[in-house]
Scaffold this motif. Structure first.
Motif, PDB file in Angstrom:
ATOM      1  N   SER A  24      51.788  40.426  26.702  1.00  0.00           N
ATOM      2  CA  SER A  24      50.525  39.701  26.852  1.00  0.00           C
ATOM      3  C   SER A  24      50.638  38.243  26.411  1.00  0.00           C
ATOM      4  O   SER A  24      50.103  37.341  27.068  1.00  0.00           O
ATOM      5  CB  SER A  24      49.414  40.407  26.056  1.00  0.00           C
ATOM      6  OG  SER A  24      49.133  41.668  26.585  1.00  0.00           O
ATOM      7  N   GLU A  25      51.332  37.998  25.312  1.00  0.00           N
ATOM      8  CA  GLU A  25      51.472  36.623  24.830  1.00  0.00           C
ATOM      9  C   GLU A  25      52.397  35.813  25.721  1.00  0.00           C
ATOM     10  O   GLU A  25      52.101  34.660  26.073  1.00  0.00           O
ATOM     11  CB  GLU A  25      51.991  36.637  23.389  1.00  0.00           C
ATOM     12  CG  GLU A  25      51.014  37.230  22.389  1.00  0.00           C
ATOM     13  CD  GLU A  25      51.575  37.247  20.986  1.00  0.00           C
ATOM     14  OE1 GLU A  25      51.442  36.220  20.291  1.00  0.00           O
ATOM     15  OE2 GLU A  25      52.134  38.294  20.586  1.00  0.00           O
ATOM     16  N   GLU A  26      53.526  36.409  26.107  1.00  0.00           N
ATOM     17  CA  GLU A  26      54.493  35.678  26.925  1.00  0.00           C
ATOM     18  C   GLU A  26      53.927  35.322  28.299  1.00  0.00           C
ATOM     19  O   GLU A  26      54.232  34.260  28.853  1.00  0.00           O
ATOM     20  CB  GLU A  26      55.765  36.521  27.099  1.00  0.00           C
ATOM     21  CG  GLU A  26      56.547  36.775  25.821  1.00  0.00           C
ATOM     22  CD  GLU A  26      55.937  37.865  24.958  1.00  0.00           C
ATOM     23  OE1 GLU A  26      56.420  38.071  23.828  1.00  0.00           O
ATOM     24  OE2 GLU A  26      54.962  38.511  25.414  1.00  0.00           O
ATOM     25  N   LEU A  27      53.082  36.189  28.840  1.00  0.00           N
ATOM     26  CA  LEU A  27      52.508  35.965  30.169  1.00  0.00           C
ATOM     27  C   LEU A  27      51.120  35.340  30.098  1.00  0.00           C
ATOM     28  O   LEU A  27      50.463  35.184  31.131  1.00  0.00           O
ATOM     29  CB  LEU A  27      52.444  37.293  30.921  1.00  0.00           C
ATOM     30  CG  LEU A  27      53.815  37.924  31.224  1.00  0.00           C
ATOM     31  CD1 LEU A  27      53.654  39.335  31.767  1.00  0.00           C
ATOM     32  CD2 LEU A  27      54.593  37.065  32.217  1.00  0.00           C
ATOM     33  N   ASN A  28      50.663  34.997  28.884  1.00  0.00           N
ATOM     34  CA  ASN A  28      49.368  34.347  28.680  1.00  0.00           C
ATOM     35  C   ASN A  28      48.232  35.127  29.340  1.00  0.00           C
ATOM     36  O   ASN A  28      47.409  34.584  30.085  1.00  0.00           O
ATOM     37  CB  ASN A  28      49.384  32.904  29.215  1.00  0.00           C
ATOM     38  CG  ASN A  28      48.123  32.144  28.838  1.00  0.00           C
ATOM     39  OD1 ASN A  28      47.519  32.388  27.788  1.00  0.00           O
ATOM     40  ND2 ASN A  28      47.709  31.220  29.689  1.00  0.00           N
ATOM     41  N   ALA A  29      48.180  36.430  29.064  1.00  0.00           N
ATOM     42  CA  ALA A  29      47.103  37.248  29.613  1.00  0.00           C
ATOM     43  C   ALA A  29      45.758  36.710  29.129  1.00  0.00           C
ATOM     44  O   ALA A  29      45.475  36.700  27.930  1.00  0.00           O
ATOM     45  CB  ALA A  29      47.282  38.704  29.179  1.00  0.00           C
ATOM     46  N   SER A  30      44.932  36.253  30.057  1.00  0.00           N
ATOM     47  CA  SER A  30      43.684  35.580  29.679  1.00  0.00           C
ATOM     48  C   SER A  30      42.811  35.403  30.908  1.00  0.00           C
ATOM     49  O   SER A  30      43.238  35.653  32.041  1.00  0.00           O
ATOM     50  CB  SER A  30      43.972  34.208  29.048  1.00  0.00           C
ATOM     51  OG  SER A  30      44.683  33.384  29.959  1.00  0.00           O
ATOM     52  N   ILE A  31      41.590  34.955  30.677  1.00  0.00           N
ATOM     53  CA  ILE A  31      40.648  34.651  31.755  1.00  0.00           C
ATOM     54  C   ILE A  31      39.999  33.311  31.473  1.00  0.00           C
ATOM     55  O   ILE A  31      39.536  33.044  30.366  1.00  0.00           O
ATOM     56  CB  ILE A  31      39.577  35.750  31.877  1.00  0.00           C
ATOM     57  CG1 ILE A  31      40.180  37.017  32.494  1.00  0.00           C
ATOM     58  CG2 ILE A  31      38.389  35.271  32.709  1.00  0.00           C
ATOM     59  CD1 ILE A  31      39.222  38.174  32.610  1.00  0.00           C
ATOM     60  N   ARG A  32      40.002  32.464  32.484  1.00  0.00           N
ATOM     61  CA  ARG A  32      39.268  31.203  32.454  1.00  0.00           C
ATOM     62  C   ARG A  32      38.294  31.228  33.617  1.00  0.00           C
ATOM     63  O   ARG A  32      38.679  31.426  34.765  1.00  0.00           O
ATOM     64  CB  ARG A  32      40.211  30.014  32.592  1.00  0.00           C
ATOM     65  CG  ARG A  32      39.538  28.710  32.967  1.00  0.00           C
ATOM     66  CD  ARG A  32      38.764  28.089  31.805  1.00  0.00           C
ATOM     67  NE  ARG A  32      39.665  27.512  30.819  1.00  0.00           N
ATOM     68  CZ  ARG A  32      39.262  26.894  29.710  1.00  0.00           C
ATOM     69  NH1 ARG A  32      37.954  26.806  29.461  1.00  0.00           N
ATOM     70  NH2 ARG A  32      40.119  26.399  28.856  1.00  0.00           N
ATOM     71  N   GLN A  33      37.014  31.055  33.300  1.00  0.00           N
ATOM     72  CA  GLN A  33      35.994  31.090  34.340  1.00  0.00           C
ATOM     73  C   GLN A  33      34.983  29.977  34.122  1.00  0.00           C
ATOM     74  O   GLN A  33      34.478  29.788  33.018  1.00  0.00           O
ATOM     75  CB  GLN A  33      35.273  32.444  34.360  1.00  0.00           C
ATOM     76  CG  GLN A  33      34.307  32.609  35.520  1.00  0.00           C
ATOM     77  CD  GLN A  33      33.754  34.017  35.626  1.00  0.00           C
ATOM     78  OE1 GLN A  33      33.973  34.856  34.760  1.00  0.00           O
ATOM     79  NE2 GLN A  33      33.033  34.293  36.701  1.00  0.00           N
ATOM     80  N   LYS A  34      34.717  29.250  35.184  1.00  0.00           N
ATOM     81  CA  LYS A  34      33.665  28.238  35.189  1.00  0.00           C
ATOM     82  C   LYS A  34      32.647  28.650  36.245  1.00  0.00           C
ATOM     83  O   LYS A  34      33.006  28.864  37.409  1.00  0.00           O
ATOM     84  CB  LYS A  34      34.224  26.857  35.491  1.00  0.00           C
ATOM     85  CG  LYS A  34      35.219  26.357  34.443  1.00  0.00           C
ATOM     86  CD  LYS A  34      35.733  24.963  34.778  1.00  0.00           C
ATOM     87  CE  LYS A  34      36.714  24.470  33.711  1.00  0.00           C
ATOM     88  NZ  LYS A  34      37.229  23.111  33.999  1.00  0.00           N
ATOM     89  N   ALA A  35      31.396  28.779  35.826  1.00  0.00           N
ATOM     90  CA  ALA A  35      30.384  29.319  36.726  1.00  0.00           C
ATOM     91  C   ALA A  35      29.099  28.516  36.625  1.00  0.00           C
ATOM     92  O   ALA A  35      28.697  28.085  35.535  1.00  0.00           O
ATOM     93  CB  ALA A  35      30.109  30.783  36.405  1.00  0.00           C
ATOM     94  N   LEU A  36      28.451  28.327  37.767  1.00  0.00           N
ATOM     95  CA  LEU A  36      27.152  27.655  37.853  1.00  0.00           C
ATOM     96  C   LEU A  36      26.178  28.603  38.528  1.00  0.00           C
ATOM     97  O   LEU A  36      26.454  29.137  39.610  1.00  0.00           O
ATOM     98  CB  LEU A  36      27.266  26.358  38.645  1.00  0.00           C
ATOM     99  CG  LEU A  36      25.962  25.567  38.842  1.00  0.00           C
ATOM    100  CD1 LEU A  36      25.487  24.988  37.515  1.00  0.00           C
ATOM    101  CD2 LEU A  36      26.163  24.447  39.861  1.00  0.00           C
ATOM    102  N   PHE A  37      25.045  28.827  37.874  1.00  0.00           N
ATOM    103  CA  PHE A  37      24.001  29.701  38.412  1.00  0.00           C
ATOM    104  C   PHE A  37      22.685  28.944  38.372  1.00  0.00           C
ATOM    105  O   PHE A  37      22.265  28.481  37.307  1.00  0.00           O
ATOM    106  CB  PHE A  37      23.903  30.983  37.580  1.00  0.00           C
ATOM    107  CG  PHE A  37      22.888  31.974  38.082  1.00  0.00           C
ATOM    108  CD1 PHE A  37      23.263  32.987  38.937  1.00  0.00           C
ATOM    109  CD2 PHE A  37      21.560  31.896  37.692  1.00  0.00           C
ATOM    110  CE1 PHE A  37      22.335  33.917  39.395  1.00  0.00           C
ATOM    111  CE2 PHE A  37      20.628  32.813  38.140  1.00  0.00           C
ATOM    112  CZ  PHE A  37      21.014  33.827  38.998  1.00  0.00           C
ATOM    113  N   SER A  38      22.034  28.790  39.508  1.00  0.00           N
ATOM    114  CA  SER A  38      20.733  28.118  39.551  1.00  0.00           C
ATOM    115  C   SER A  38      19.767  28.965  40.358  1.00  0.00           C
ATOM    116  O   SER A  38      20.124  29.516  41.407  1.00  0.00           O
ATOM    117  CB  SER A  38      20.846  26.723  40.171  1.00  0.00           C
ATOM    118  OG  SER A  38      21.333  26.796  41.501  1.00  0.00           O
ATOM    119  N   GLY A  39      18.549  29.091  39.854  1.00  0.00           N
ATOM    120  CA  GLY A  39      17.576  29.936  40.536  1.00  0.00           C
ATOM    121  C   GLY A  39      16.154  29.476  40.293  1.00  0.00           C
ATOM    122  O   GLY A  39      15.855  28.784  39.315  1.00  0.00           O
TER     123      GLY A  39
END
Length: 750
Positions: free
Chosen positions: A328-343
């Motif tokens: 997990s560390e060597e392969l940088n197991a992670s999530i990056r998410q940028k989200a926009l929600f407008s309603g």
């Protein structure tokens, strides 16, 4: 000499006569409370829009404060003293708690279904970096956090098929559909401060809300009561480098209000490869139009990053709970998410009997996910909305009709590319897809108030779902192709009968049909296969319940018994490469009991300790596989994977007249089967947490709060979320041991 004596006497009277000034605030929100009735010896006063009242007095005076929505309180006014009082909302009685469910806004006592309400005070009685602990106080609900900001929610065992993320539960935020059209929900994109209170419907609610056998969660962020400007600054710290700060501004307008808030939260993490960081910005506007019409706009932007330490074997946990899964560390197991929600949401009155509610949203998201087995990149665009028209009319002396009809439509397009992962960077493209999802449903429901305090509710919806998977590149086959799945239209009915017994008790019975199609992540998996043969779960839920308020609204009870027979149950298994796959597993029998009891031990507004409240909730989920054959394995009769048969939560809340408060929570979770064969279980555990704080107002403008708390006070070794049916026996996601936190809040009112 005579005139001098008169002057001296007058001066003496003036010096004795002095003003006492008090401000009255809501204990949970810090908002001023107007129209509080203050009765003293020979006078009656009311607070103004700023929650303030002035009184010229000469001596110490005992007064009585009362408001229809709050517990009453005694207070001693003293000349030349300025002080702030905090009133506790009187929402503990079931006939006082107003919730929104099945398109009906009424007291919890009168709701014809298994529902629960979490107030702002209940949400804020824990560490405010997560909503997990607050949700877990609700009978029948289990929320997990496998890694920081990686949530799962199970309502009556609905997370069996969710190795990650929130599935099989429909979520709305400020009346706007927040769940994606394929049935997944990015709950980790919301901060707790974006939620003022929560309504939860337990069990199938598809007659009004579409797919999802678990139920419905309505997240509200109400700022319609703003009557003055307010600036807020908050800061919190905790174990393992946790810190969080929030800056917020709210401003009343001529015909409405606006609010803006920025939150940043960061943690180094308890385990290796478990750091996280989240920034959330929210902008909201509300316009109050003519004839009780209103228009609301919400914009939410989230920048989220969290690392994925991965699950461990029992031996690895015993050796070192803080280690990450190898690789997990060597392969940088992670999530990056940028989200926009407008309603936007528009409530419009069409006259005395008719009204409409319409909402719509647009959302975009960039998703980057290096993992142990691959590297996934996604961009998504979606839009949708919901509209309903309701009609209410009195049919006779003891009869009333409430009819509502409407529909919901959602669409999303996702460009998804899967690469190899070399050192945490994308390598050779494996396959590339454009994923199109379209779902919509139409619904209608009638509620008829009958004589003898009977209420009959009948509703039905018709649901449509389409997946179109356009594979643009596939390195394994060298071909491009298109796959489509049209799920057959599904009729989803529901019938409920409620009988009120007096004004404080009610019995209810419900029969409802539910269905839940597979999500796009279950049809199109990370190793490239497309399983179009995966069928929707379908089942029927039978339920009876009782709610009652006793002892002058000091004792509240809520009891539910249900039986849910589910067919084509979707379960998970893991390939030798470590990829989670899905299959239909026959039928399950889900019998359950959910009990909540709350009561005030002390409710004496004149005392120093003016409120002591106890709450108990018990969940008994006795779920079994009824018919489950997989090759040579027969799992029929086994306990349902991932479900604790017994869970109990006890809470204690103490409030004092000086502003000091104490919240204590104990949670017991029974052993949990972690594989379909019931050969591996997580041990049962007890969690103990507490929060101690003090609220104080220093003038009519400044409010201050300081708090500290402890989590896992018994230092239990447990998993906050487990992996089910994993390859290589990697079941466990270890949670923090004993740890603490603290923070301050400062509010300036202008």
């Amino acid at each position: 000499m005579r005139y001098l004596l008169v002057v001296i006497l007058c001066f003496g009277v003036i010096t004795v006569m002095a003003q006492a000034k008090i401000w009255v605030m809501d204990v949970s929100s810090g908002q001023p409370i107007s129209d509080v009735l203050i009765k003293g010896n020979g006078f009656i006063l009311t607070t103004d829009s700023n929650g303030m009242v002035l009184r010229d007095i000469t001596t110490k005076v005992k007064v009585y404060l009362s408001h229809v929505s709050y517990y009453p309180q005694y207070y001693h006014m003293v000349p030349e003293m300025a002080d702030t009082l905090y009133l506790t909302p009187n929402e503990l009685a079931l006939n006082e708690v107003v919730v929104h469910g099945f398109e009906m806004e009424k007291s919890l006592l009168e709701q014809p279904g298994a529902m629960a309400h979490l107030s702002g005070a209940q949400l804020m009685r824990f560490n405010e970096n997560s909503m997990v602990d607050a949700f877990n106080t609700v009978a029948g609900v289990r929320m997990e956090e496998r890694a920081p900001n990686s949530y799962r929610i199970s309502i009556r065992g609905s997370s069996l098929r969710a190795p990650f993320g929130v599935r099989n539960v429909k979520v709305y935020w400020n009346d706007i559909p927040y769940t994606s059209p394929d049935g997944t929900t990015g709950l980790n994109l919301l901060d707790l401060s974006n939620i003022s209170d929560v309504d939860i419907i337990k069990g199938p609610a598809g007659s009004i809300y579409g797919a999802g056998n678990g139920g419905v969660i309505r997240l509200n962020n109400d700022f319609s009561t703003f009557n003055k400007g307010m600036a807020t600054a908050e800061y919190m710290i905790g174990a393992f480098g946790l810190y969080k700060y929030r800056l917020a501004l709210q401003q009343p307008l001529k015909n409405g209000s606006l609010a803006a808030a920025y939150v940043k939260q960061k943690s180094d993490g308890f385990r290796n490869q478990s750091a996280s960081e989240r920034e959330v910005f929210q902008w909201s506007n509300r316009w109050d139009l003519d004839n009780d019409n209103s228009l609301t706009f919400n914009l939410l932007y989230t920048d989220l990053y969290y690392e994925l330490p991965g699950a461990l074997t029992a031996e690895q946990v015993e050796d070192d709970r803080t280690q990450a899964r190898p690789g997990s560390e060597e392969l940088n197991a992670s999530i990056r998410q940028k989200a926009l929600f407008s309603g936007m949401s528009y409530d419009y009155s069409l006259g005395k009997h008719w009204k409409t509610t319409t909402s719509g949203y647009i959302t975009t998201s960039d998703f980057d996910d290096p993992f142990n087995t691959d590297y996934k990149k996604e961009t998504q665009f979606g839009y949708g909305g919901r509209t309903s028209v309701s009609f209410e009319h009195t049919l006779g002396k003891h009869m009333n009709l409430n009819w509502v009809s409407g529909g919901e439509y959602q669409y999303s397009k996702t460009s998804a590319d899967n690469f190899g992962n070399v050192g945490g960077r994308p390598d050779t493209l494996r396959f590339s897809d454009d994923l199109f999802v379209k779902q919509y449903f139409l619904f209608t429901q009638a509620e008829i108030q009958l004589p003898y305090d009977l209420s009959l509710t009948v509703g039905i919806s018709q649901n449509y779902l389409n997946y179109d998977i356009n594979r643009k590149a596939d390195m394994a086959t060298g071909k491009a192709y298109d796959r489509e799945r049209n799920f057959e239209p599904v009729w989803v009915p529901r019938v409920a009968l409620l009988k009120k017994i007096g004004i404080n008790q009610a019995l209810r019975a419900t029969v409802s049909y539910g269905f839940s199609p597979p999500t796009i992540d279950e049809v199109r998996t990370n190793e490239g296969s497309i399983n179009l043969n995966l069928n929707a779960e379908k089942g029927t839920n039978y339920e009876i319940g009782y709610r009652g308020t006793w002892w002058n609204s000091r004792l509240n009870t809520d009891l539910t018994l249900f039986y849910f027979e589910l067919d084509e149950t979707i379960t998970t298994y893991t390939s030798p490469e470590g990829v989670t796959l899905f299959r239909n597993a026959g039928r399950t029998d889900q019998k359950g009991v959910e009990v909540s009891v709350g009561y005030d031990i002390i409710r004496k507004p004149e005392d120093i300790i003016n409120l002591v409240h106890l709450e108990h909730s018990y969940t008994g989920h006795f779920f079994k596989f009824k018919d489950y054959l997989q090759k040579e394995n027969d799992y029929s009769g086994n306990d349902l994977t991932g479900v604790a048969p017994n869970t109990c939560v006890n809470t204690l809340d103490v409030q004092t007249r000086m502003g000091v408060y104490l919240n204590v929570t104990h949670q017991f979770t029974d052993e949990i089967p972690l594989n379909d064969g019931n050969t591996v279980y997580q041990d049962s555990y007890h969690l103990l947490s507490g929060r101690l704080g003090w609220r104080k107002a220093f003038s009519n403008q400044w409010n201050f709060e300081i708090f500290t708390g402890i989590e896992n006070g018994l230092d239990q070794k447990y998993s906050r979320g487990n992996d089910l049916n994993p390859y290589g026996q990697r079941y466990y996601q270890p949670a923090l041991g004993i740890n603490g936190y603290g923070g301050v809040k400062l509010v300036f009112t202008y």
